[in-house]
Motif scaffolding. Structure first.
Motif, PDB file in Angstrom:
ATOM      1  N   THR A  26     -11.793   1.526   0.812  1.00  0.00           N
ATOM      2  CA  THR A  26     -10.397   1.881   0.561  1.00  0.00           C
ATOM      3  C   THR A  26      -9.759   2.598   1.750  1.00  0.00           C
ATOM      4  O   THR A  26      -8.550   2.813   1.756  1.00  0.00           O
ATOM      5  N   ASN A  27     -10.549   2.967   2.736  1.00  0.00           N
ATOM      6  CA  ASN A  27     -10.026   3.503   3.988  1.00  0.00           C
ATOM      7  C   ASN A  27      -9.187   2.406   4.665  1.00  0.00           C
ATOM      8  O   ASN A  27      -9.579   1.236   4.692  1.00  0.00           O
ATOM      9  N   ASP A  28      -8.029   2.768   5.206  1.00  0.00           N
ATOM     10  CA  ASP A  28      -7.124   1.773   5.790  1.00  0.00           C
ATOM     11  C   ASP A  28      -7.814   0.862   6.804  1.00  0.00           C
ATOM     12  O   ASP A  28      -7.649  -0.362   6.788  1.00  0.00           O
ATOM     13  N   MET A  31      -0.395  -3.190   3.591  1.00  0.00           N
ATOM     14  CA  MET A  31      -1.586  -3.428   4.401  1.00  0.00           C
ATOM     15  C   MET A  31      -1.604  -4.851   4.945  1.00  0.00           C
ATOM     16  O   MET A  31      -1.936  -5.099   6.090  1.00  0.00           O
ATOM     17  N   PHE A  32      -1.265  -5.825   4.074  1.00  0.00           N
ATOM     18  CA  PHE A  32      -1.192  -7.223   4.478  1.00  0.00           C
ATOM     19  C   PHE A  32       0.021  -7.863   3.828  1.00  0.00           C
ATOM     20  O   PHE A  32       0.331  -7.595   2.675  1.00  0.00           O
ATOM     21  N   GLN A  48      -1.474  -3.647  -1.101  1.00  0.00           N
ATOM     22  CA  GLN A  48      -1.251  -2.210  -0.973  1.00  0.00           C
ATOM     23  C   GLN A  48      -2.546  -1.473  -1.320  1.00  0.00           C
ATOM     24  O   GLN A  48      -3.187  -1.792  -2.309  1.00  0.00           O
ATOM     25  N   ASN A  49      -2.915  -0.478  -0.523  1.00  0.00           N
ATOM     26  CA  ASN A  49      -4.056   0.354  -0.930  1.00  0.00           C
ATOM     27  C   ASN A  49      -3.841   1.821  -0.583  1.00  0.00           C
ATOM     28  O   ASN A  49      -4.770   2.614  -0.600  1.00  0.00           O
ATOM     29  N   MET A  89      10.754 -17.450  -2.347  1.00  0.00           N
ATOM     30  CA  MET A  89       9.413 -17.585  -2.908  1.00  0.00           C
ATOM     31  C   MET A  89       9.093 -16.411  -3.828  1.00  0.00           C
ATOM     32  O   MET A  89       9.519 -15.280  -3.559  1.00  0.00           O
ATOM     33  N   PRO A  90       8.322 -16.634  -4.891  1.00  0.00           N
ATOM     34  CA  PRO A  90       7.879 -15.513  -5.736  1.00  0.00           C
ATOM     35  C   PRO A  90       7.042 -14.532  -4.926  1.00  0.00           C
ATOM     36  O   PRO A  90       6.412 -14.906  -3.929  1.00  0.00           O
ATOM     37  N   VAL A  91       7.030 -13.280  -5.341  1.00  0.00           N
ATOM     38  CA  VAL A  91       6.283 -12.228  -4.652  1.00  0.00           C
ATOM     39  C   VAL A  91       5.300 -11.594  -5.628  1.00  0.00           C
ATOM     40  O   VAL A  91       5.652 -11.266  -6.760  1.00  0.00           O
ATOM     41  N   ILE A  92       4.069 -11.458  -5.185  1.00  0.00           N
ATOM     42  CA  ILE A  92       3.027 -10.774  -5.963  1.00  0.00           C
ATOM     43  C   ILE A  92       2.558  -9.571  -5.160  1.00  0.00           C
ATOM     44  O   ILE A  92       2.189  -9.712  -3.990  1.00  0.00           O
ATOM     45  N   VAL A  93       2.574  -8.393  -5.759  1.00  0.00           N
ATOM     46  CA  VAL A  93       2.046  -7.196  -5.107  1.00  0.00           C
ATOM     47  C   VAL A  93       0.694  -6.856  -5.720  1.00  0.00           C
ATOM     48  O   VAL A  93       0.580  -6.731  -6.941  1.00  0.00           O
ATOM     49  N   VAL A  94      -0.320  -6.750  -4.899  1.00  0.00           N
ATOM     50  CA  VAL A  94      -1.643  -6.330  -5.342  1.00  0.00           C
ATOM     51  C   VAL A  94      -1.847  -4.895  -4.881  1.00  0.00           C
ATOM     52  O   VAL A  94      -1.905  -4.623  -3.680  1.00  0.00           O
ATOM     53  N   ALA A  95      -1.918  -3.971  -5.823  1.00  0.00           N
ATOM     54  CA  ALA A  95      -2.032  -2.539  -5.506  1.00  0.00           C
ATOM     55  C   ALA A  95      -3.395  -2.025  -5.945  1.00  0.00           C
ATOM     56  O   ALA A  95      -3.727  -2.048  -7.129  1.00  0.00           O
ATOM     57  N   ILE A  96      -4.192  -1.576  -4.991  1.00  0.00           N
ATOM     58  CA  ILE A  96      -5.525  -1.052  -5.257  1.00  0.00           C
ATOM     59  C   ILE A  96      -5.451   0.466  -5.143  1.00  0.00           C
ATOM     60  O   ILE A  96      -5.108   0.992  -4.077  1.00  0.00           O
ATOM     61  N   THR A  97      -5.738   1.170  -6.221  1.00  0.00           N
ATOM     62  CA  THR A  97      -5.549   2.620  -6.223  1.00  0.00           C
ATOM     63  C   THR A  97      -6.837   3.360  -6.585  1.00  0.00           C
ATOM     64  O   THR A  97      -7.617   2.907  -7.423  1.00  0.00           O
ATOM     65  N   LYS A  98      -7.038   4.511  -5.952  1.00  0.00           N
ATOM     66  CA  LYS A  98      -8.178   5.368  -6.292  1.00  0.00           C
ATOM     67  C   LYS A  98      -7.811   6.323  -7.422  1.00  0.00           C
ATOM     68  O   LYS A  98      -8.677   6.972  -7.992  1.00  0.00           O
TER      69      LYS A  98
END
Length: 295
Positions: A11-13, A63-64, A81-82, A114-123
């Motif tokens: 999870t470190n950038d 992040m990407f 996103q992380n 285009m559709p947008v999907i956000v993937v958010a990884i959280t601690k």
């Protein structure tokens, strides 16, 4: 003397980018986490050049930023996103809306967005305990609960909610979640994992495969993350000196309230929360009462 961990914190950038800059690993991860069925699996993805991405303030971007094509030929944007940031849920929606609207800057008509999907990884946990480790969020009509607005989708991965042990892992989704949440404490990948992309991710994360310069960047990223709270405090002090302390104080109170809500959802005692935030016992009790009423 304590031995160094074999694997770094994904999870470190810096570590996150090093692992997921490999397209095949990232494609494997997204197909699993987004639960793409046969016929709709991602077959191509490309990283959107940073110069094509608008700055969303404070020099921070996702992040990407990815343009993905699935087996049906459908094209969409995925934002990874992380980062742990103040008002995270608001910021994630801000990122999604900007990613959607900014497509018009290259001359597209609305019909070509285009559709947008956000993937958010959280601690940290942001949703109540009844919301699972992976949750999917879209806009639905109130009375029928039907889906008509498809363009923005949010996928949250709350790593604290993943509590399975090695012997409880059952499928690729479990394996990826275990990698994200617990690989730093592993001495070797769980024997149950056979997927070559996940095994390659473990290999990429292995500390002894990093150069000194890469490891130094990893340490700097960790120190910067740990310093976030100090930066917020410094902003508050500077704001006071410039005569804008009231606005920052309001933001600070909102941050403390957000933290308190997250801690209450995890069952942390009111006294401990008071020590961890600037809120009084009475304010926290009122928050708890409000949360119970909304259940």
């Amino acid at each position: 003397m304590m031995s160094q961990p074999r694997y770094l914190d994904v999870t470190n950038d810096v570590a996150f980018k090093k692992v997921f800059e490999h397209k095949e690993i990232l494609k494997d991860f997204l197909n699993v986490i987004l639960r793409r069925p046969k016929g709709l699996r991602i077959v191509e993805l490309e990283f959107i050049p940073s110069e094509e991405i608008p700055d969303l303030g404070q020099g921070k971007r996702s992040m990407f930023d990815l343009k993905c094509t699935d087996e049906s030929g459908k094209v969409y944007v995925v934002e990874m996103q992380n980062r742990r940031e103040p008002h995270f849920l608001k910021r994630v929606q801000y990122y999604a809306s900007h990613a959607y609207v900014s497509q018009l800057q290259v001359g597209n008509w609305h019909k070509n967005l285009m559709p947008v999907i956000v993937v958010a990884i959280t601690k940290s946990n942001y949703f109540p305990k009844e919301v699972k480790c992976i949750s999917y969020h879209r806009t639905r009509e109130d009375e029928t609960n039907q889906l008509h607005l498809y363009e923005l989708t949010y996928v949250f991965i709350e790593l604290k909610k993943f509590t399975k042990k090695k012997e409880e892992l059952r499928d690729l989704e479990d394996y990826w979640l275990y990698f994200l949440a617990k690989s730093q404490n592993d001495k070797a990948p769980p024997k149950e994992i056979k997927d070559k992309m996940i095994l390659q991710a473990y290999q990429t994360l292995e500390q002894f495969n990093w150069t000194k310069a890469e490891y130094d960047a990893y340490i700097r990223a960790r120190l910067l993350a740990e310093a976030d709270i100090l930066t917020l405090e410094k902003s508050y002090e500077d704001g006071e000196k410039k005569g804008i302390g009231k606005g920052i104080e309001k933001g600070r109170a909102e941050r403390d309230t957000e933290i308190a809500i997250n801690l209450l959802a995890q069952g942390i005692s009111i006294k401990v929360i008071a020590k961890s935030t600037g809120l009084t016992l009475k304010q926290i009790e009122e928050l708890k009462k409000k949360m119970n009423e909304e259940k």
